[in-house]
Structure formats: C-alpha cells, structure tokens
Design a protein around this motif. Structure first.
Motif, mmCIF file in Angstrom:
data_model
loop_
_atom_site.group_PDB
_atom_site.id
_atom_site.type_symbol
_atom_site.label_atom_id
_atom_site.label_comp_id
_atom_site.label_asym_id
_atom_site.label_seq_id
_atom_site.Cartn_x
_atom_site.Cartn_y
_atom_site.Cartn_z
ATOM 1 N N ALA A 74 0.512 -0.310 -4.672
ATOM 2 C CA ALA A 74 -1.030 0.363 -5.148
ATOM 3 C C ALA A 74 -1.540 1.047 -4.333
ATOM 4 O O ALA A 74 -0.471 2.125 -3.236
ATOM 5 N N VAL A 75 -2.005 2.182 -5.296
ATOM 6 C CA VAL A 75 -2.544 3.611 -4.669
ATOM 7 C C VAL A 75 -3.497 3.327 -3.588
ATOM 8 O O VAL A 75 -4.219 3.271 -3.602
ATOM 9 N N PRO A 76 -3.094 3.671 -2.350
ATOM 10 C CA PRO A 76 -4.200 3.174 -0.930
ATOM 11 C C PRO A 76 -5.750 3.787 -1.521
ATOM 12 O O PRO A 76 -6.614 3.348 -1.552
ATOM 13 N N ASP A 77 -5.783 4.907 -1.906
ATOM 14 C CA ASP A 77 -7.433 5.458 -1.913
ATOM 15 C C ASP A 77 -7.900 5.338 -3.739
ATOM 16 O O ASP A 77 -8.817 6.463 -4.003
ATOM 17 N N MET A 78 -6.945 4.415 -4.297
ATOM 18 C CA MET A 78 -7.812 4.791 -6.167
ATOM 19 C C MET A 78 -8.822 3.115 -5.831
ATOM 20 O O MET A 78 -8.468 1.909 -4.937
ATOM 21 N N GLN A 128 -6.989 0.853 -0.171
ATOM 22 C CA GLN A 128 -6.912 0.211 1.305
ATOM 23 C C GLN A 128 -7.769 -0.154 2.091
ATOM 24 O O GLN A 128 -7.857 -0.241 2.849
ATOM 25 N N SER A 129 -8.803 -0.734 0.809
ATOM 26 C CA SER A 129 -10.333 -1.482 2.094
ATOM 27 C C SER A 129 -9.886 -3.357 1.924
ATOM 28 O O SER A 129 -10.349 -4.236 2.338
ATOM 29 N N LEU A 185 1.377 -0.859 -0.292
ATOM 30 C CA LEU A 185 0.100 0.113 -0.111
ATOM 31 C C LEU A 185 0.945 1.512 -0.185
ATOM 32 O O LEU A 185 1.818 1.472 1.163
ATOM 33 N N GLY A 186 0.732 2.242 -0.755
ATOM 34 C CA GLY A 186 1.510 3.029 -0.908
ATOM 35 C C GLY A 186 2.814 3.723 -1.971
ATOM 36 O O GLY A 186 3.364 4.606 -2.556
ATOM 37 N N TYR A 200 7.823 3.590 -8.371
ATOM 38 C CA TYR A 200 6.854 2.384 -8.918
ATOM 39 C C TYR A 200 6.688 2.387 -10.151
ATOM 40 O O TYR A 200 7.968 0.924 -10.828
ATOM 41 N N PRO A 243 5.623 7.443 -4.470
ATOM 42 C CA PRO A 243 6.390 6.341 -4.364
ATOM 43 C C PRO A 243 6.005 5.037 -6.020
ATOM 44 O O PRO A 243 6.266 4.765 -6.334
ATOM 45 N N ALA A 244 4.354 5.268 -5.091
ATOM 46 C CA ALA A 244 3.927 3.869 -6.658
ATOM 47 C C ALA A 244 4.150 4.634 -8.053
ATOM 48 O O ALA A 244 4.539 3.893 -8.746
ATOM 49 N N GLU A 262 -14.014 5.319 5.467
ATOM 50 C CA GLU A 262 -13.383 6.113 4.216
ATOM 51 C C GLU A 262 -14.054 7.642 3.797
ATOM 52 O O GLU A 262 -14.872 7.306 5.234
ATOM 53 N N ALA A 293 -1.651 11.688 -5.848
ATOM 54 C CA ALA A 293 -2.067 10.770 -4.968
ATOM 55 C C ALA A 293 -0.896 9.572 -3.887
ATOM 56 O O ALA A 293 -0.869 9.429 -3.132
ATOM 57 N N ASP A 294 0.022 9.598 -4.678
ATOM 58 C CA ASP A 294 0.740 8.530 -4.586
ATOM 59 C C ASP A 294 2.464 8.532 -4.563
ATOM 60 O O ASP A 294 2.040 7.803 -5.953
ATOM 61 N N GLU A 297 -11.647 0.245 -2.958
ATOM 62 C CA GLU A 297 -9.867 1.174 -3.415
ATOM 63 C C GLU A 297 -9.479 0.092 -2.649
ATOM 64 O O GLU A 297 -9.574 -0.640 -1.784
#
Lengths: 533, 357
Positions: free
Chosen positions: A367-371, A419-420, A363-364, B236, B232-233, B9, B229-230, A417
């Motif tokens: 994978a992008v947590p909130d996508m 993160q879920s 996570l992070g 990557y 590092p991703a 959420e 949003a991220d 998402e």
C-alpha cells in the motif's frame, strides 16, 4: 553529562543465594516515552533480578521495542528513572549502556559481512576493553568453547548462516562481560534446532548470574525458559507472571485481553487440478546479497494451500518475485499458469491472468502510505474501474467502502490514508483487496507477521475461505505453527533450494525444521554448507 | 524553549500556505536588501511586483514570459511527481527553438498555411528528442537523470550557438550571429495588436489544464503519482515503469520544445543566441512553488513572470542590476524549501520550560 561510573559495577560473580540482599540488576521506575501521536511507554515500572531470564511480552506496537531501546540508550525516555544495581543512572547512548554491562542483540544484525568475526567484535570494543584482552581471537575461542557457541574467530561473516551470525552477536556481548543481555525476537530467524541450541546458551548465562531480557512472540518459548514475564499492552504494564505456571494460551490472553474465537483445528483439503506449475526454476540473484534460486519445482493445486517454511533470506523473497512477475527474468516455460507460460510476463500481465499477491511489506509496497484506501484499491484492482483510461472514482470509492465493511477494517473511511491504519487493519485491507479480485492463484507472504491475534484469526479464515472457493494459495511464512495450522501441503526452502513437497499430515515440525536447515539438499542435489553446526 | 516535533499527518494548510509564506519572506528579504543598496524598497517592490500588471503593454509582456515558464513547469511537475529528476527543460527548450528555426528557415519566402504547424511540430519533436536521449540512457544504463539532463543543457546551448554562427546564420546578415527574420507564415498569431503576447500562451494554459486532468482523473496519472510516492508499490502493482518514464519525459520534452519554438516563432521572430533567460531553470522553481500541480504552476508561473518583468523595469527605472531577479528566484526557492519543512514538522513550546526561561 552521564553519571556512569565504573565504581558502581562491583559484583563479579553474583551469588544466587544472596539474591534477596543484593539490589536487583536493573529497576525501571515510571519510564514514559512519547512519540508524536502515540504514547509508546506509559509509566512502565519493572525490575530484573540477577541471573533472571525475563520475558517482555506484548503485541506489536505494545511498546516493547521502545522500552528496550530506552534501556540500551538508543532512545531517551521523556520521564522516569533507570536504577542499575542500586544506583540511578542516565544512559544516553549505547556506549554508556555497554560500559555498564548491558548488551543487546537486535532483530536485524549489525555485522559487517566483509570482515571476520574477530574484526567485527573488535570494532565495538572500547580502547580500555581491548587493552584488557591480550589476544582477542583466543578469548573468542575460549568463550566459544565455554558456552558451546561454535564461533570461529577467523571466519568471515558473509560465510556464516543466520544462526551463526546471531551467535557472533551474542559473543560480542560476552566478550564485553555482559551483565544484562537484551534479545529482541532472537528466535524468529532460527530453525527449531538452532532455537534449542540458543536456549542452552541462555540457560548457562543465566546460571552464571547474567540477567536476560527476552522479547518473543512465540509463547511456548517463553513458558520454556523464562522465569518471569512482564506483559505490555498499549504502552502500559498490564500484568506480570511466572511463565512456568502459565500456558501459551493463558499468556496470549493476557497480551490481547480476551480471545474471541479459537484459531485452530481447520480441516485439510485435497485438490486435483494443477493451477500453477513451477518447472526447474533457476534464477541468479538480482541483488548482490540475494539468494540464487536453484532448480525449484512444484505444483500449486486449486483448492489447496501450499505452505513454504524457511528461515528468512533463503530465497523466499526471490521465489515470490519470480512467481508474481516483479522479477520477470525467468524463461517463459519455467512458470505456467493454467498451462499458459508466464515466466517472462510482467506483474501487471500476470494479474490480468488471475494472480494476486499479498507482499511481506504492507506499507510502502502493498500500500502507498500517503494515499487513501480508495487509491490503494486502484493500485492493484483496476478491473472495471477504468473506462477509456479514465478512473471511475465514484465506483471505486463505493467499492472500497464495501471492502472496508466486509473485511472489518477499522478506519475512518475510504478516504483514510493507508499509513493511518494499524498493521493488522492494513493487512486485512490488502488481503481483502487481493481476495476481492477472485484470484486463481494467491501468493501470500507472512500474512500475520506483527498482526494482533484478532486480525490474524480473520486473515486465516479469509485465506481458508478463498481456498474453499477453489483458489490455489502459496503461503510463505516463517511461523511454522501458522503453516501447520493452514497449509494442506508443505515444503521448505534453504539456500535457494526447495525441499520435496509433502502432505501436512505426513510430516511434523522436526522434519520441516531439518529441511529448513537444508538436510534435504544432499539427498536431492549438490551438497551445500550446513546451515547450523 | 522551542522544540521541533514531527506532525502526525502532513499539514494540508501548510502545503498551501508555504508558497505564500515563502513569497512574503522573500519580499521582506528584498526590502532589507534594497534599503542596504540605498534604493527605496517601496518603489522597488512596486516596480518588481505591481508595475508589470499595471498597463496592457506590461501585462502582455508579462504573458510573453509566463508562456515558456508555464509550459516547462507543467512538464517538470509531471516528471517530479513521477520521481524523474529532469533538470533538462532549458536544453529541451533551446533545442526546440533550434529545430523549429531550422524548419522555419525553409519557409522564409513562403506563405504556405502549413509552415507554422510544421515549425511548431519540428520544435516539439526536437524537444522530445532532447528528452529522449537522457531517458534512454537512464532506462538502458541506469544513468543518473539529473546529471545527464544538466549536461544536455550545455550541449544544447552550444549546438544552438553553433547553429546561429554556422548553418542557420542569415547569409545577408553582415556576419551577425542571427538567423534570417522568419516569414509571417511561421509567426504565431498575436492575441492583441498592442503587445507581443501570442497564441502560444493559450496553448500553455490549455496544456496545463490537460495535464491537471490527466493527473487527477486518468489511470495514467494515478500510475505517475504512485511511482513518485512509492516505487516498490508501483513495481508490486505491475505498472510499466519503462512506458511511464517514456510518456512523462517525452511529454515534458514536447512542452519545453514547444516553449522554445514559440519564442523564436513568437516574440523574437528569428533565431538569436540569447533565446532564454534561463526559463528552463526557473521553471523548476515554478513547479515547486506550484506544488507540482499543473494548475498551481499557472499561478506560480504568473508570479515568476511578473518578477522577470519587474526586474527589467527595476533595472531601467532605478538602476537595480538585473541579477536581482536571479537572486530573488534563489532566495524564493530557499524560503520555500524552508517553509515546506513545516508541512511535516511543527514547533511546540513545552509548557514546563516557560517558567524556567
């Protein structure tokens, strides 16, 4: 207002024979801690005797860390009672806990690299404690000798190996005359030899009456040194047992319920076509505290898994960045994919050439947590879903749904998402996404770290299937057992050096363990500091 | 007792309700303030929010203010989505105006058809150049984009003042710090003969729609979102950070430059020192109020333009100082950030403590 009173602490040298009459060191009654959306600890009750080594077992997310943090005063439970040596206490912060005589060694050390050992220890002592110790350095040396810790008070922490740093942390607890020592996965960063050394210390401490609460995922360690165990599942105590009477397999069963399939006995394979060559790869560290890669040389063969063992922080992260292309500072010829020099290409270009990468952080980074999962598929799998710069979301969504089905990812759907998802399910998804691109080379870091047994089995089988289809796989893991289970050939990294590569059936845990500690370095290259004493 | 707990959420409802709630709270705050100043709050609110939309002339003036706000805010939305903290829209706008004016002044006596396109292009390129320098500094030396873009705002302002006092001053202008009046060939066509609203507003709306499309449908837009949003991703995945940074920053610079040149080649018609009442800074609030979405910016730019307009009207009719507009903007951003807190958190009222209190 805390009710900690020093008067409560009376037992100086507990006598083991009086165990029955003396109250337990620590009793937990109905400890409950709720986080938003998750009941981390649900009515947990347990008790720790004086001088007992007690294992806390459970899968990731079972609530072990929350429970020990509640004991150490880092988190405040919503309900329940802590009884310390017979009287109820409220531990509202770690200083309270230390005053009672509770010490904790975290998985990630909290030491200042630029200070010496004794300065680090001095920092966490209260004024009264400092006043009671006339000469701290001498006290450290004395304790060091008494427990065989080999900690030199005047050394600077940055010059110490991971194992030594851990012993500094333990020393810090000893100086405070600890009565309960909590260790959170202490062996995950140690070589097998260092683990053995740690166990000697723990056994001696326990003999002297210090209680030890031991969290570990390595069940054979638990059966070796623990006298009792409490097993948590989903925040609840599901079982208690005497590990001496159990086997690792039976403990695993208690942790996860029933094991559906056996995860063992895979056949080893030999390939012949070299797919990826790493030639004399030397690279200075991009980060201030990173590891320099030194003359790394190996081949990755199609249809084989090459396992790389090593204690965390010995250059694995840097090596994988250099190979995946996140770090593209290497010279072109240092890395070749099917004869093509790729050392200076970016990660995107290398992906196009058939490289895939399952990173350590899911996570992070993976994978992008909130996508959504569909968007996370697009993150690395864009081939076929982009037409003239425009994303084919419809195709992507249906592909993602297929992926979720075929890798049995538990989630609500492609719109969930990232993160879920639980760690194991997200890992299955990432694994599926990378494998779905039919890579020629897959780099895979700690694929089952913190993943439940069922998911780990699925991930192992997916890796082996990819190997059998002719991909070359570089498997980096801290779990030696996993490497021996999956890898066809093995090597170890230490301090930025890579050991010789050896076929799995020609080596054993002892040799790899020694390589992890750097014994191969003196044979092949300039002498380096000993990783452990 | 009230407790703050993290939401499992982020709340979708709150994401959209938060700007409305913030506007509502700002209005309440304003009413209290006007009462304390002995002004009739209802009349003040009417002037601030309703009067700007009440007749064709006012509406067209509102659009004149909305244009630059929207252009800047669309660019900034993309920047902020990509985690690029570009505070430099104001400077890019001023330089756009300066560059555009320099070009327009070449055509003072000309009727050439290409005069207007060249003027616009000069403005756009100037804005891009002004965004390019901090971008280069960030990529090359890892300098802080916030600081450099702010500093470039000041440099831009003084360059503009130099231009208007020096080389671009009208030789026949009796020494006033103003350029010559532009030729009609370099003035943007009006939308409607009654007001000053010009075709630049149509550009702004089309560009907002274009940006929304890029963000939602294109791979480039996806990469921008991942970077924001991220990071590092994104690294990557192997997205090209340098390319993306250039693309987003230059796009924002181009839009702000277009906003600037559209002012001088639009309602103003010459280069003057006071081109912008802080459009580039207000656009930051517009971008946030519009949830960093180009189409959201369309709504929030309209609201902010109404506020600008209303501020003028309130000053004329009720003697309320124009500084009220700036204060309203500040309070609005303050309330917005406060309300955004509830996207990720919520209030709970533990039942057991109800009895104790």
């Amino acid at each position: 207002m805390s009710q900690v009173s020093r008067d409560v602490i009376v037992i100086e040298t507990p006598n083991l024979t009086r165990k029955e009459s003396a109250p337990p060191r620590l009793t937990l009654k109905n400890i409950t801690k709720e986080y938003p959306g998750c009941l981390a600890n649900d009515n947990i009750s347990m008790s720790l005797e004086n001088g007992e080594i007690h294992a806390l077992l459970g899968e990731n997310g079972a609530g072990k860390s929350t429970l020990v943090k509640a004991i150490y005063g880092v988190v405040a439970p919503n309900a329940g009672e802590l009884i310390w040596e017979g009287s109820s206490v409220k531990i509202s912060n770690p200083a309270n806990a230390r005053d009672l005589g509770i010490g904790m060694v975290f998985q990630h050390f909290s030491l200042f690299e630029t200070l010496s050992v004794s300065q680090n220890i001095e920092l966490c002592l209260s004024k009264e404690q400092l006043a009671s110790i006339p000469d701290l350095s001498q006290r450290i040396s004395q304790l060091s000798e008494q427990y065989g810790l080999n900690v030199d008070p005047d050394k600077y922490v940055h010059s110490l190996s991971i194992g030594e740093r851990q012993r500094v942390e333990i020393m810090r607890c000893l100086v405070q005359s600890v009565k309960l020592l909590i260790l959170d996965e202490p062996t995950s960063v140690l070589t097998p030899q260092e683990v053995a050394g740690l166990f000697v210390v723990l056994k001696q401490l326990s003999k002297e009456g210090c209680s030890i609460l031991f969290i570990s995922h390595k069940l054979h360690e638990v059966t070796e040194i623990c006298q009792s165990a409490t097993i948590l599942r989903a925040g609840k105590v599901v079982d208690t047992c005497n590990p001496k009477e159990e086997t690792p397999a039976s403990l695993a069963k208690m942790m996860v319920g029933d094991l559906a399939e056996q995860d063992a006995g895979y056949t080893k394979k030999t390939g012949d076509k070299v797919c990826l060559e790493v030639i004399n790869l030397s690279l200075s560290s991009a980060q201030p505290f990173g590891t320099q890669l030194k003359n790394i040389q190996f081949d990755l063969v199609a249809g084989e898994i090459l396992g790389i063992a090593g204690v965390a922080g010995n250059g694995q992260e840097e090596l994988m960045s250099a190979i995946s292309g996140e770090d593209s500072r290497a010279a072109p010829d240092m890395i070749k994919l099917n004869q093509v020099p790729i050392g200076d290409l970016g990660a995107g270009k290398r992906r196009q050439l058939g490289m895939a990468y399952v990173p350590e952080e899911r996570l992070g980074r993976g994978a992008v947590p909130d996508m959504s999962l569909s968007e996370n598929t697009l993150l690395t799998h864009s081939k076929g879903f982009i037409h003239k710069g425009i994303v084919d979301w419809k195709g992507l969504k249906s592909y993602t749904s297929q992926l979720i089905d075929s890798f049995k990812v538990k989630c609500h759907g492609e719109f969930s998402e990232a993160q879920s998802l639980s760690g194991g399910n997200l890992q299955k998804f990432i694994m599926g996404r990378e494998i779905g691109q039919s890579p020629k080379v897959l780099i895979c870091a700690h694929p089952t770290w913190g993943v439940d047994v069922g998911a780990a089995l699925a991930i192992h089988q997916a890796l082996l299937k990819l190997r059998d289809e002719g991909a070359a796989i570089l498997l980096v893991s801290e779990d030696i057992d996993e490497l021996f289970l999956l890898a066809d050939r093995m090597a170890a990294v230490c301090d930025g050096f890579l050991s010789p590569v050896i076929r799995c059936e020609d080596t054993n845990i002892d040799q790899i363990g020694q390589w992890m500690a750097g014994t191969f370095i003196s044979e092949t290259d300039t002498p380096s500091k000993e990783a452990s004493a | 007792m009230i407790q703050v707990t993290a939401r499992i959420e982020p709340s979708k409802l709150m994401t959209f309700a938060s700007p409305l709630l913030a506007i509502f709270l700002t209005l309440i705050f304003g009413s209290i303030l006007f009462s304390l100043l002995d002004k009739d709050p209802l009349q003040a609110m009417h002037l601030l929010l309703i009067a700007p939309l009440s007749d064709a002339y006012n509406f067209s003036e509102m659009l004149v203010k909305m244009g630059p706000l929207l252009l800047c805010a669309v660019g900034l939305s993309l920047c902020y989505r990509a985690n690029l903290w570009n505070i430099g829209a104001e400077g890019q706008l001023l330089i756009g105006a300066l560059g555009g004016s320099a070009m327009a002044l070449q055509f003072v006596d000309s009727e050439a058809w290409f005069a207007l396109p060249l003027t616009l292009i000069a403005g756009i390129l100037s804005g891009m150049l002004w965004a390019a320098i901090p971008t280069f500094l960030k990529l090359k030396f890892n300098s802080n984009l916030i600081l450099t873009t702010i500093m470039f705002n000041y440099i831009a302002l003084y360059l503009l003042l130099w231009g208007v006092h020096g080389p671009l001053r009208d030789p026949d202008g009796f020494g006033f710090p103003e350029s010559a009046i532009f030729s009609d060939a370099t003035i943007l066509p009006l939308l409607n003969e009654d007001g000053r609203a010009h075709i630049g507003i149509i550009f702004a709306i089309l560009l907002a729609i274009f940006a929304a499309f890029v963000l939602a449908k294109s791979h480039l837009g996806f990469q921008i979102k991942v970077f924001g949003a991220d990071e590092p991703a994104a690294r990557y995945a192997g997205f090209n950070q340098t390319k993306l940074t250039w693309a987003v920053m230059l796009f924002a610079g181009a839009l702000a430059g277009l906003a600037g040149v559209s002012e001088v080649a639009g309602p103003i018609g010459q280069l003057v020192p006071g081109i912008s009442p802080g459009y580039g800074y207000s656009a930051i609030i517009v971008a946030y109020l519009g949830r960093l979405h180009p189409l959201g910016a369309l709504l929030s730019a309209t609201f902010m333009a109404v506020l600008y307009m209303g501020g003028d009207l309130a000053q004329i009719e009720m003697g309320i100082p124009i500084a009220v507009v700036g204060m309203f903007q500040g309070v609005l951003l303050f309330f917005l950030l406060a309300c955004d807190f509830f996207i990720h958190y919520r209030l709970t009222f533990p039942s057991n403590s109800q009895y104790q209190n």
